[in-house]
Design an enzyme around this catalytic site. Sequence first.
Site, PDB file in Angstrom:
ATOM      1  N   CYS A   2       0.829  -1.190   0.000  1.00  0.00           N
ATOM      2  CA  CYS A   2       0.000   0.000   0.000  1.00  0.00           C
ATOM      3  C   CYS A   2       0.875   1.257   0.000  1.00  0.00           C
ATOM      4  O   CYS A   2       1.826   1.348   0.758  1.00  0.00           O
ATOM      5  CB  CYS A   2      -0.941   0.070   1.191  1.00  0.00           C
ATOM      6  N   ARG A  27       6.245  -0.587  -4.200  1.00  0.00           N
ATOM      7  CA  ARG A  27       5.862  -1.172  -2.925  1.00  0.00           C
ATOM      8  C   ARG A  27       4.973  -2.405  -3.103  1.00  0.00           C
ATOM      9  O   ARG A  27       4.802  -3.184  -2.180  1.00  0.00           O
ATOM     10  CB  ARG A  27       5.119  -0.136  -2.068  1.00  0.00           C
ATOM     11  N   TRP A  74      -2.654  -3.007  -1.738  1.00  0.00           N
ATOM     12  CA  TRP A  74      -2.219  -4.408  -1.786  1.00  0.00           C
ATOM     13  C   TRP A  74      -3.239  -5.152  -0.938  1.00  0.00           C
ATOM     14  O   TRP A  74      -3.266  -4.997   0.278  1.00  0.00           O
ATOM     15  CB  TRP A  74      -0.813  -4.517  -1.202  1.00  0.00           C
ATOM     16  N   ASN A 100      -2.971   2.850   5.115  1.00  0.00           N
ATOM     17  CA  ASN A 100      -2.033   1.733   4.993  1.00  0.00           C
ATOM     18  C   ASN A 100      -1.943   1.088   6.364  1.00  0.00           C
ATOM     19  O   ASN A 100      -1.725   1.780   7.353  1.00  0.00           O
ATOM     20  CB  ASN A 100      -0.660   2.283   4.542  1.00  0.00           C
ATOM     21  N   GLY A 101      -2.141  -0.224   6.420  1.00  0.00           N
ATOM     22  CA  GLY A 101      -2.085  -0.925   7.699  1.00  0.00           C
ATOM     23  C   GLY A 101      -3.253  -1.887   7.794  1.00  0.00           C
ATOM     24  O   GLY A 101      -3.909  -2.188   6.787  1.00  0.00           O
ATOM     25  N   GLU A 487      20.243 -16.948  -0.803  1.00  0.00           N
ATOM     26  CA  GLU A 487      19.841 -15.635  -1.333  1.00  0.00           C
ATOM     27  C   GLU A 487      19.653 -15.719  -2.864  1.00  0.00           C
ATOM     28  O   GLU A 487      18.715 -15.137  -3.399  1.00  0.00           O
ATOM     29  CB  GLU A 487      20.892 -14.576  -0.952  1.00  0.00           C
ATOM     30  N   LYS A 491      16.191 -14.883  -4.882  1.00  0.00           N
ATOM     31  CA  LYS A 491      16.098 -13.951  -6.014  1.00  0.00           C
ATOM     32  C   LYS A 491      15.381 -14.620  -7.179  1.00  0.00           C
ATOM     33  O   LYS A 491      14.506 -14.046  -7.801  1.00  0.00           O
ATOM     34  CB  LYS A 491      17.496 -13.520  -6.502  1.00  0.00           C
ATOM     35  N   GLU A 494      11.591 -15.248  -6.533  1.00  0.00           N
ATOM     36  CA  GLU A 494      10.843 -13.990  -6.431  1.00  0.00           C
ATOM     37  C   GLU A 494      10.455 -13.429  -7.795  1.00  0.00           C
ATOM     38  O   GLU A 494       9.340 -12.974  -7.975  1.00  0.00           O
ATOM     39  CB  GLU A 494      11.705 -12.909  -5.746  1.00  0.00           C
ATOM     40  N   HIS A 510      20.374 -36.415   2.588  1.00  0.00           N
ATOM     41  CA  HIS A 510      19.320 -36.635   3.587  1.00  0.00           C
ATOM     42  C   HIS A 510      17.946 -36.273   3.043  1.00  0.00           C
ATOM     43  O   HIS A 510      17.060 -35.912   3.799  1.00  0.00           O
ATOM     44  CB  HIS A 510      19.640 -35.849   4.863  1.00  0.00           C
ATOM     45  N   LYS A 607       7.501  -4.569  -1.653  1.00  0.00           N
ATOM     46  CA  LYS A 607       8.844  -4.158  -1.254  1.00  0.00           C
ATOM     47  C   LYS A 607       8.924  -3.975   0.250  1.00  0.00           C
ATOM     48  O   LYS A 607       9.899  -4.320   0.894  1.00  0.00           O
ATOM     49  CB  LYS A 607       9.189  -2.851  -1.964  1.00  0.00           C
TER      50      LYS A 607
HETATM   51  C1  G6P Z   1      10.265  -8.048   1.483  1.00  0.00           C
HETATM   52  C2  G6P Z   1      11.088  -7.693   0.275  1.00  0.00           C
HETATM   53  C3  G6P Z   1      12.476  -8.311   0.410  1.00  0.00           C
HETATM   54  C4  G6P Z   1      13.123  -7.855   1.693  1.00  0.00           C
HETATM   55  C5  G6P Z   1      12.241  -8.154   2.905  1.00  0.00           C
HETATM   56  C6  G6P Z   1      12.757  -7.461   4.154  1.00  0.00           C
HETATM   57  O1  G6P Z   1      10.025  -9.410   1.517  1.00  0.00           O
HETATM   58  O2  G6P Z   1      10.461  -8.174  -0.888  1.00  0.00           O
HETATM   59  O3  G6P Z   1      13.269  -7.882  -0.682  1.00  0.00           O
HETATM   60  O4  G6P Z   1      14.336  -8.507   1.855  1.00  0.00           O
HETATM   61  O5  G6P Z   1      10.931  -7.647   2.684  1.00  0.00           O
HETATM   62  O6  G6P Z   1      12.641  -6.083   3.974  1.00  0.00           O
HETATM   63  P1  G6P Z   1      13.469  -5.011   4.789  1.00  0.00           P
HETATM   64  O7  G6P Z   1      13.015  -3.696   4.255  1.00  0.00           O
HETATM   65  O8  G6P Z   1      13.115  -5.205   6.236  1.00  0.00           O
HETATM   66  O9  G6P Z   1      14.912  -5.272   4.542  1.00  0.00           O
END
Ligand code: G6P
Length: 612
Positions: A2, A27, A74, A100-101, A487, A491, A494, A510, A607
């Site tokens: 949002c 976002r 969102w 937002n919230g 990581e 990526k 995502e 295992h 985001k």
């Molecule tokens: C969301 C984003 C990720 C990010 C995570 C933590 O899942 O899509 O890219 O790593 O939040 O966000 P922050 O702002 O706390 O690093």
Amino acid sequence: MCGIVGYIGNKKAEPILIEGLTKLEYRGYDSAGLTILEKENFKTIKNKGRVKQLSEITSQENLVGTIGIAHTRWATHGKPSSTNSHPHNDSSNTFSIVHNGIIENYQELRKFLGENGYQFLSETDTEVIPNLIHYYFSKENEHSENTFLKAVNIATKDLKGSFAIGVLCTHFPDIMIAVRKDSPLVIGKGDGENFISSDIPAYLSFTHQFYFLKDNEFAVISKDSIDFYDTQLTKINKEISQIDWDATSAEKNGYEDFMLKEIYEQPNSIRETIGNHLSLNTPCQFDELNFSKEFLSQIHKIYIVACGTAMYAGLTAKTMLENICEINTEVDVASEFRYRNPLINKNTLCIFITQSGETADTIAALKLAKSKGATTLAVSNVEGSSITREADFVTYTHAGPEIAVASTKAYTSQITLLGILVIYFAETLGKNTKILEDMKKSILELPAKTEQLLSDITEIKNFAHEVYQVKDVFFLGRGLDYNSSVEGSLKLKEISYIHSEAFYSGELKHGPIALIEKDTLVVSVLTVQDLMDKSISNIQEVITRGAKTLIITDKILENSNFTKIIKVPETNQFLTPILSIIPLQLFAYYISKEKGLDVDKPRNLAKSVTVE
Ligand code: G6P
């Protein structure tokens, strides 16, 4: 998650609101809408879909009003639809709000308001807010700007949950009111115009001066003034912050996507992160911390708490803290940490890593750690963000705004900063290890090595082209290489929607090896010298079962039967995750492009995850 924007000034509000919403698209959202206040009437237009589609509608409407609010939604309560989109107006169309919230007690409030004659059009939790404001406003005998503020104040006292809200009222076309609790909201100060937004980049091209609201603070905003109030409605003074981010740093600057731009920014973002913290032959500096030897000596335990990519950066910090500072360190996912009653006392240091500084679980975890007596340190990228107001200490990554949902430059900056922090701890504790000098030298070399790595990306791009139709990808690694694998896997899933998982190489037998069949793609990171032979044996086991392999390594691997090897520059062993991840960022990026997907705004993701 949002996005909120608001404008009040002399210009037409509609294009400015659309511009702000466009800047906040990163976002994550599924619908958008705006309200313009014109001649004491609301023009509220909402639409499921992108901001661009909304603007195609609003630009036909000849909206001339100079005050308005807008929102990207969102979906949480109620599916994405134009009815459920914000702004929401009360039944009499006197108040229009963006939120937002999450309002946790909305059903109770809806029932109460229903009994008092209010009707609801949407399925959202938000729609109770304008109606509740109207309920309290209508109880006042006189209607003034004061009673407007009073009604917003009383209404927010009834709300349980989190909120950042912008409110307009048809009776007062020259002001808007903003308030927040546990959700982000900033106020931009212009010249004869003012702004509200969920995040700084929305209005960087208009102003660099921002106010940050604390929980339950109210702002009454006109085009020429911004007044702040506490919950007692006593006027308070707030300091303005000058934000030096370049307006163009939130633009694509000729790159096809923000993610690609941010990948390429890494030499510079790492340089900015290093800043004045580190130079050869002098101890590392953290003026914002100024920890003493006595303080650090009594820390028996460190928790690193974060979500997503930030948590993976924490894994590397753990290895560094345990090996270099010899402090027992645990890494925890914030959503688990906050509910698992962690063992914390005054000898515990809790480090919270968050790019946005707004992640709801990370903030809640910090509040918990603080309440149990720990010292709290936030590592964030966004000045003035919520977590920075809660933590005992704050240090910034200074990576510049990160817009793409998939985090890239924030991650490499987080590990860089944590590496410097570990050296600072070690030096303060008087640990005279040889490795500190080598780490310092290696950190200073990182921008150049990153640049070298990015100077030719053809191989990884071509490999992505070859394999983009795969259905499953498995990532393997040991030690620090596991951190890059997990990581890299995140990526890929995502932004490409390909099923991908990361495993410790040693865990292969295992269970995961049962999934390997002909042409399964296995990606493995190989940089930790001591674990190299064991890791290579694991890769041979998957090759024997028909897997294709992509290897990211800083070593020369001769006579190998791997499908593709991508070489990264060598560096100090603790810093290898910073370089190993770059080809994997590009791999995910190019696979997503091959599949024709929206790299910057992947489906269902946000985001900034500002709700649980
Ligand atoms: C969301 C984003 C990720 C990010 C995570 C933590 O899942 O899509 O890219 O790593 O939040 O966000 P922050 O702002 O706390 O690093």
